[in-house]
Design an enzyme around this catalytic site. Sequence first.
Site, PDB file in Angstrom:
ATOM      1  N   ASP A 198      64.328  26.945  34.413  1.00 17.57           N
ATOM      2  CA  ASP A 198      64.478  28.295  33.541  1.00 17.57           C
ATOM      3  C   ASP A 198      62.975  28.791  33.045  1.00 17.57           C
ATOM      4  O   ASP A 198      61.998  27.792  32.987  1.00 17.57           O
ATOM      5  CB  ASP A 198      65.480  28.203  32.674  1.00 17.57           C
ATOM      6  CG  ASP A 198      65.504  29.386  32.061  1.00 17.57           C
ATOM      7  OD1 ASP A 198      65.688  30.483  32.443  1.00 17.57           O
ATOM      8  OD2 ASP A 198      65.999  29.324  30.754  1.00 17.57           O
ATOM      9  N   GLU A 229      58.852  32.039  34.912  1.00 23.14           N
ATOM     10  CA  GLU A 229      58.028  33.154  35.454  1.00 23.14           C
ATOM     11  C   GLU A 229      56.630  32.936  35.168  1.00 23.14           C
ATOM     12  O   GLU A 229      55.832  33.560  36.102  1.00 23.14           O
ATOM     13  CB  GLU A 229      58.609  34.489  34.675  1.00 23.14           C
ATOM     14  CG  GLU A 229      59.928  34.869  34.955  1.00 23.14           C
ATOM     15  CD  GLU A 229      61.210  33.820  34.400  1.00 23.14           C
ATOM     16  OE1 GLU A 229      60.777  33.145  33.548  1.00 23.14           O
ATOM     17  OE2 GLU A 229      61.988  33.667  34.908  1.00 23.14           O
ATOM     18  N   ASP A 270      69.317  36.871  33.229  1.00 19.41           N
ATOM     19  CA  ASP A 270      70.266  37.282  31.964  1.00 19.41           C
ATOM     20  C   ASP A 270      70.801  38.697  32.171  1.00 19.41           C
ATOM     21  O   ASP A 270      70.474  39.622  31.426  1.00 19.41           O
ATOM     22  CB  ASP A 270      69.336  37.396  30.833  1.00 19.41           C
ATOM     23  CG  ASP A 270      68.615  35.864  30.625  1.00 19.41           C
ATOM     24  OD1 ASP A 270      69.546  34.698  31.101  1.00 19.41           O
ATOM     25  OD2 ASP A 270      67.938  35.646  29.628  1.00 19.41           O
TER      26      ASP A 270
HETATM   27  O1  MIG Z   1      65.360  32.288  26.171  1.00 17.66           O
HETATM   28  O2  MIG Z   1      67.834  28.325  27.935  1.00 17.66           O
HETATM   29  O3  MIG Z   1      68.179  32.739  31.764  1.00 17.66           O
HETATM   30  O4  MIG Z   1      70.507  31.035  31.709  1.00 17.66           O
HETATM   31  O5  MIG Z   1      70.969  29.838  29.222  1.00 17.66           O
HETATM   32  C1  MIG Z   1      66.568  31.914  26.705  1.00 17.66           C
HETATM   33  C2  MIG Z   1      68.682  29.031  27.336  1.00 17.66           C
HETATM   34  C3  MIG Z   1      66.146  30.610  27.842  1.00 17.66           C
HETATM   35  C4  MIG Z   1      67.342  31.954  29.784  1.00 17.66           C
HETATM   36  C5  MIG Z   1      68.275  31.792  30.883  1.00 17.66           C
HETATM   37  C6  MIG Z   1      69.545  31.440  30.425  1.00 17.66           C
HETATM   38  C7  MIG Z   1      69.698  30.196  29.582  1.00 17.66           C
HETATM   39  C8  MIG Z   1      68.754  30.243  28.307  1.00 17.66           C
HETATM   40  N1  MIG Z   1      67.444  30.832  28.678  1.00 17.66           N
END
Ligand code: MIG
Length: 800
Positions: A407, A410, A485
């Site tokens: 996650d 980016e 998200d």
């Molecule tokens: O700033 O890890 O898209 O699936 O549950 C949020 C917490 C960070 C974003 C991800 C989401 C995940 C969440 N993350």
Amino acid sequence: MILNTELEYKGNMFPSKIISYKKNLDTLSFTAENNVVLQVTVQRDSILRFRYSTTGVFDKDFSYAITKYASRGYNFLEVTEDVDKYIITTSKITCHIAKLDMRTAIYDVKDNTLICEDELGFHWEESYELGGDIVKMSKTAQEGESYYGLGDKPVDNNLKGKRFENWVTDSYAYGKNTDPIYKAIPFYTGLHHKKSYGIFFDNTFRTFFDFCNERRNITSFWAQGGEMNYYFIYGPQMTDVVSYYTDLTGKPHELPALWTLGYHQCKWSYYPEAKVKEITGKFRELQIPCDAIYLDIDYMEGFRCFTWSKEYFPDPKRMVKELADDGFKTIVIIDPGIKIDKEYSVFQEGMDKDYFCKRADGPYMKGKVWPGECYFPDFTNPEVREWWSDLFKELVEDIGVKGVWNDMNEPAVMDVPGKTFPNDVRHDYDGNRCSHRKAHNVYGMQMARATYQGLKKFAYPKRPFVITRAAYSGTQRYTSSWTGDNVASWEHLTIANIQAQRMCMSGFSFIGSDIGGFAEQPNGELYARWIQLGIFHPFCRTHSSGDHGDQEPWAFGTNITNIVRKFIEIRYQLLPYLYTAFWRYANEGVPILKSLVLFDQTDTHTHYRNDEFICGEKILACPITEPNAKGRRMYFPVGNWYSMWNDELFEGGQELWVEADLDSMPIFIKEGAIIPKYPIQQYVGEKPIDELVLDVYYKEGEETSQVFEDAQDGYDYIKGRYSLRDFKLVGKESSVIIQQFKSGKYITPYETLKIKFHGLPFKISKIQIDNEDVLFEDVKLNGDNTIIVSKEFTELHIVA
Ligand code: MIG
């Protein structure tokens, strides 16, 4: 923001007259008077690569997108010239290059249709402040042209009239038309006069695409740096364009383990251990099939990657094993940010080895994410990737984690403008040192790649499983992905549907959305409708941010639980069908989901359709995307389609009303199809498969179907241990013949096939199996139209 290609813009420079031409094997170089060089490489008969240099000199050729396994070579190549142009001819296309200004035009070699033509063609602007060029290309849109692709853009399928940007971006609660979002896939297909081609602009800088938005009949693309370097891919079938692109940028390196196509349950976050067990226990108690359970960031100690919270998960190895004994595979999240903490070994190692990204003048790239202040590994350095992959040893080999979820790659950073690294951050880029402007769009891809290498190493001989949020073209070789998200709204259900289709036609089929929505909370109806769509997505996972309430299949009352169970059960029955579709994707680059335009590009009705799609080769599905619906209107593409629920037959080529109360969904089977099904299991591997069901849908005429099976995990299938059944059905007024051609060395555990005929226009009175008469009574099962036969039959003949 950089202006597009307006002629009036005085900063634009153009190639001048071509003064020389050279051919070197498959590469042709044209040099202009003002030193611009155009290199055309014939990758395949239907693929040309165009590369421009504005100085006469090219940088080292390097791409993260193009795979070394890409097909290369042509059957025919000839270069000729006349007064005003060079003419390149292959067995598929003819390309004209104007001597006056290097503008190109590409034609179908067979009927001379103009497929794609430069308007201004290549032009550029010097980037005085940063060096290099802003490189631009403009093309004339052909009459009636439509455009598709570009990855995860949350907009209608057809891109015509819109402008887009590729810059991977953390996009919490994005909406319809938000651009850019998580992925950068600079590949689109054009379609006009029933012919389709693709353009892949392999440039990792911030890129832009304009489809007749700025100027009505002009399509253009440009980048804030790097080279004008694009591939022209000719179909004319759009499915071929997509599979050629997928061949070029890579198919998944291995098939996914079958369980990864099961249902996954996730939330931010399930903790402590007791909560995880409560959730998994509930699945088994309620008999809702589920294969994977996720641990989001709270499983770690202070959000330090590769650690476990002692308080919440005192003995992860034991827990993971207990979950595995109950059929659950544990998947954990891993983010790129490494907490600055000298007591933390991963941080210390990264420092000692000098693996963290630095700013232009030397300081580390410091940014705040979940753990607080962090440094970030430079995943574009192969040595860093190797190190990162080794960090998974304990998690995977020792603790038994089966998948890793990347996650924030980016990369997302919380406390800086732009929410990512500043442009001046330095990257290795596999030895082609550069700034973040060039590396940004591939950072997440390279992280997922490093994670994949780790899983592959330590899960062996099982297959790896990775999920990533950020991606650039080619990322599909290593990992699955989700659409980020999203929001629990009806509009987002529509968006999820289009995004999954769009990713599939952008070469990335292992995709799904957060079922039910990540932000906010769905009601039971929306959740049920989303599950109905989700069971047709290659990656099928419920996920939610957790701060709005529960989002498990049982969170919305018994009625919804029963509907959700029913649909997840359908997915488990369809596992061999989905697996076969995946095999075709991994082998031939055939997208798993096909928007109607991919299914029949000759029917202009399909060019603007969004909701209906084909899953695999034979199932037409269309989600209900509005509340309180008892059904909907939908478009049926060419052919005849049986309702999966009651075998009612619908004729294609028209829009029709179809019933679909909350416990149903419009699902249709193509006539002539043979659909393989497994028994319902609570998880993959729960039971031995003691019988394969084949649902056969009568057709007057011919149809072929395939069923691919193997050991469901591991690498034996690569050594030929798979089982492929190729079926050919020929239906006549009073008979049906099914031929089976078998290949592969895998021995399926079942001995018999249970064949159910649907839509037969006659009563069966006689059966022949491999030329021997068989008494219907001996093979028939409850009901008139079900028979049980040996799995080895080669020809089955049923007669009125
Ligand atoms: O700033 O890890 O898209 O699936 O549950 C949020 C917490 C960070 C974003 C991800 C989401 C995940 C969440 N993350």
